[in-house]
Design an enzyme around this catalytic site. Structure first.
Site, PDB file in Angstrom:
ATOM      1  N   SER A  45       0.720  -1.404   0.137  1.00 22.83           N
ATOM      2  CA  SER A  45      -0.158  -0.180  -0.086  1.00 22.83           C
ATOM      3  C   SER A  45       0.987   1.413  -0.315  1.00 22.83           C
ATOM      4  O   SER A  45       0.326   2.727  -0.035  1.00 22.83           O
ATOM      5  CB  SER A  45      -0.975  -0.015   0.932  1.00 22.83           C
ATOM      6  N   ALA A  46       2.027   0.918   0.099  1.00 22.91           N
ATOM      7  CA  ALA A  46       3.127   2.439   0.023  1.00 22.91           C
ATOM      8  C   ALA A  46       2.353   2.958   0.950  1.00 22.91           C
ATOM      9  O   ALA A  46       2.975   4.265   0.802  1.00 22.91           O
ATOM     10  CB  ALA A  46       2.522   3.119  -1.152  1.00 22.91           C
ATOM     11  N   ILE A  47       2.431   2.898   2.224  1.00 23.10           N
ATOM     12  CA  ILE A  47       1.540   3.667   3.080  1.00 23.10           C
ATOM     13  C   ILE A  47       3.114   3.658   4.625  1.00 23.10           C
ATOM     14  O   ILE A  47       3.312   2.610   4.878  1.00 23.10           O
ATOM     15  CB  ILE A  47       0.731   4.108   4.198  1.00 23.10           C
ATOM     16  N   HIS A  49       2.302   3.830   8.149  1.00 23.01           N
ATOM     17  CA  HIS A  49       1.670   3.601   9.557  1.00 23.01           C
ATOM     18  C   HIS A  49       2.464   4.831  10.301  1.00 23.01           C
ATOM     19  O   HIS A  49       2.819   4.984  11.356  1.00 23.01           O
ATOM     20  CB  HIS A  49       0.661   2.670   9.538  1.00 23.01           C
ATOM     21  N   VAL A 172      19.185 -19.203  -1.789  1.00 23.07           N
ATOM     22  CA  VAL A 172      19.089 -20.640  -0.803  1.00 23.07           C
ATOM     23  C   VAL A 172      18.346 -21.225  -0.814  1.00 23.07           C
ATOM     24  O   VAL A 172      17.237 -21.314  -1.108  1.00 23.07           O
ATOM     25  CB  VAL A 172      19.704 -18.858   0.814  1.00 23.07           C
ATOM     26  N   LYS A 249     -10.589  -5.711   8.365  1.00 25.90           N
ATOM     27  CA  LYS A 249     -10.565  -4.234   7.567  1.00 25.90           C
ATOM     28  C   LYS A 249     -10.958  -3.676   6.677  1.00 25.90           C
ATOM     29  O   LYS A 249     -10.476  -1.946   6.613  1.00 25.90           O
ATOM     30  CB  LYS A 249      -9.325  -4.557   7.791  1.00 25.90           C
ATOM     31  N   CYS A 401       4.025   9.140 -20.831  1.00 22.89           N
ATOM     32  CA  CYS A 401       3.252   9.314 -20.117  1.00 22.89           C
ATOM     33  C   CYS A 401       4.036  10.016 -18.376  1.00 22.89           C
ATOM     34  O   CYS A 401       2.872  10.275 -17.088  1.00 22.89           O
ATOM     35  CB  CYS A 401       2.884   7.860 -19.064  1.00 22.89           C
TER      36      CYS A 401
END
Length: 477
Positions: A45-47, A49, A172, A249, A401
């Site tokens: 979410s690139a948040i 918190h 690994v 949530k 873009c």
């Protein structure tokens, strides 16, 4: 023998490597993919918190708040995008107001400043596009948004210039205790080290369980997202959460640091640790639940969708630090949300423990600062003129873009731990992240990659491994 092996080059592994690079230690990061930030760290979410959600006293609560507090200084030192836009938790029913108050009390217990409950007309003053069904919101001004790609790459680059070795496409396969350390087997040979950091995401339980009797069990939780065009980016200014209820949530809506609008994620526990496809059902759920928060959300402006996996340990908290029965084996396991927010604090926490165990001193010549690739799209006219004067390639637009130039792409390839694939360039420059999703610029980026890496176009990949972009030549060439 190495001093430390870090398994995994996601944001947690790179944050730990960066903190370890402050010390006189031989550190190597082993990553099974072709670049950093190829797992959970690139699909979230690139948040950042605020820290009101986690149960007080947990490692999640502690690391979230400390990580949030460190973010301003870290973003300034390492030159990656970060904004404190604040977050809102929406309450749709007055009978759920006690739950909102409980979150406020958690915030106070966790040390999150200035969190308060807002009602009445102030709700619309904060966010005019919210649903009229919203009865109250929890407002946390210290919440933020970040670019997870840029953050992870910045941590990795800075650790690399400070001496950390990165081995990519190095998976690994086994780990075993030896006299004085660990033997780590990979598809590219064996490595030995006095200490190991297990930052392997959804696979962290497998490595822990090879050396410790205290078994972990990680379930991948898939989350699907919808990303909207920059024309939709101003629809909300805060990160919008739905209040957790017995139904879950909910779905968040948030602006991104690059000006887009993001909605998601779903939450589906799965067994396949590589399953990151999106589904019609999942995206329909995102759309339906996002409209509960803001019925006019411009989902018609969607430009792409994606899915990521969260590493959920069955006890519900982060698993951090040295395993009780495996001296020198340090876990960073079960790092689900708020893992991105917590990464700077986790890195510091683990590095200090490891340095103490190895009695390592700090370097006198540690380089704390790093500069990102100059961005033409965000430059002033004067800055743009200076960049082009110094290198005319900055005047040649490749991605229309996002207004990404040839100079930026060359920089992305040539810099420390530079891009080797189409996705590597995308994560560093945003070439291909715009409305057409690489439809126009991909061939031109491929030409630059082929030239700079001095490899055949037939050997270029989207994201390493077998993800080849071309199958052959036409016209008898």
């Amino acid at each position: 023998m190495l001093d430390v092996i870090v398994i995994g080059a996601g944001v947690t592994g790179c944050a730990t490597a960066r903190e370890l690079s402050r010390y006189d230690l031989k550190v190597t990061v082993l990553e099974k993919e072709e670049d950093v930030c190829c797992g959970t760290s690139k699909a979230n979410s690139a948040i950042i918190h605020a820290g009101y959600d986690a149960e007080p006293g947990t490692l999640k609560a502690r690391m979230n708040v400390l990580g949030n507090q460190r973010m301003d200084a870290l973003a300034e030192e390492l030159d990656f995008p970060f904004q404190r836009n604040g977050s809102l938790v929406l309450c749709f029913d007055e009978e759920n107001l006690p739950g909102l108050e409980e979150l406020r009390e958690r915030a106070e217990a966790n040390g999150v400043p200035d969190v308060r409950i807002v009602t009445g007309k102030e709700i619309k003053e904060l966010e005019p596009n919210l649903s009229p069904e919203v009865k109250a919101v929890l407002y946390a001004p210290t919440g933020g948004i970040v670019c997870p790609f840029k953050m992870t790459i910045a941590l990795a680059e800075n650790s690399y210039v400070n001496g950390v070795d990165y081995r990519f496409q190095t998976a690994v396969t086994d780990i075993a205790r030896t006299d004085g350390g660990y033997l780590v087997s990979t598809n590219r040979g064996t490595f030995t080290a006095r200490c190991v950091v297990n930052a392997a995401g959804v696979y962290a339980d497998q490595f822990n369980n090879k050396v410790s009797a205290h078994k972990l069990h990680i379930t991948p939780r898939k989350g699907e997202y919808i990303l909207m065009d920059k024309k939709a980016g101003s629809f909300v200014s805060h990160t919008i959460f739905q209040q957790p209820t017995r139904l879950g949530k909910g779905i968040l809506i948030t602006p991104t640091v690059h000006g887009n609008l993001l909605a998601g994620p779903t939450a589906e526990d799965i067994t396949d640790k590589e399953e990151v496809s999106t589904t019609g059902e999942g995206l329909a759920q995102v759309m339906e639940k996002a409209r509960l928060s803001a019925e006019k959300i411009p989902l018609s402006m969607a430009i792409t969708s994606f899915a990521g996996l969260r590493a959920c340990e069955e006890k519900g908290d982060f698993v951090l630090g040295e395993a009780e029965d495996a001296e020198g084996f340090f876990n960073a396991a079960g790092i689900d949300s708020p893992g991105l927010s917590s990464a700077p604090a986790i890195g510091l926490f683990l590095a200090e423990q490891i340095a103490a165990r190895l009695k390592a001193g700090k370097k006198a010549d540690f380089i704390s600062r790093r500069k990102d690739i100059p961005c033409i799209a965000e430059s002033t006219p004067e800055e743009m003129e200076a960049l082009i004067a110094a290198d005319p390639a900055y005047g040649n637009v490749i991605c229309r873009c996002e207004t990404v130039t040839e100079g930026e792409i060359i920089n992305a390839i040539r810099r420390p731990l530079g891009a080797k694939s189409l996705d590597g360039v995308k994560r560093r420059t945003r070439a291909g992240m715009g409305r057409c999703q690489s439809g126009f610029c991909a061939p031109r980026v491929m030409e630059i990659l082929s030239r700079e890496l001095q490899i055949s176009p037939l050997d270029l990949t989207k994201s390493g491994g077998k993800s080849c972009l071309l199958t052959g030549m036409t016209g008898g060439s």
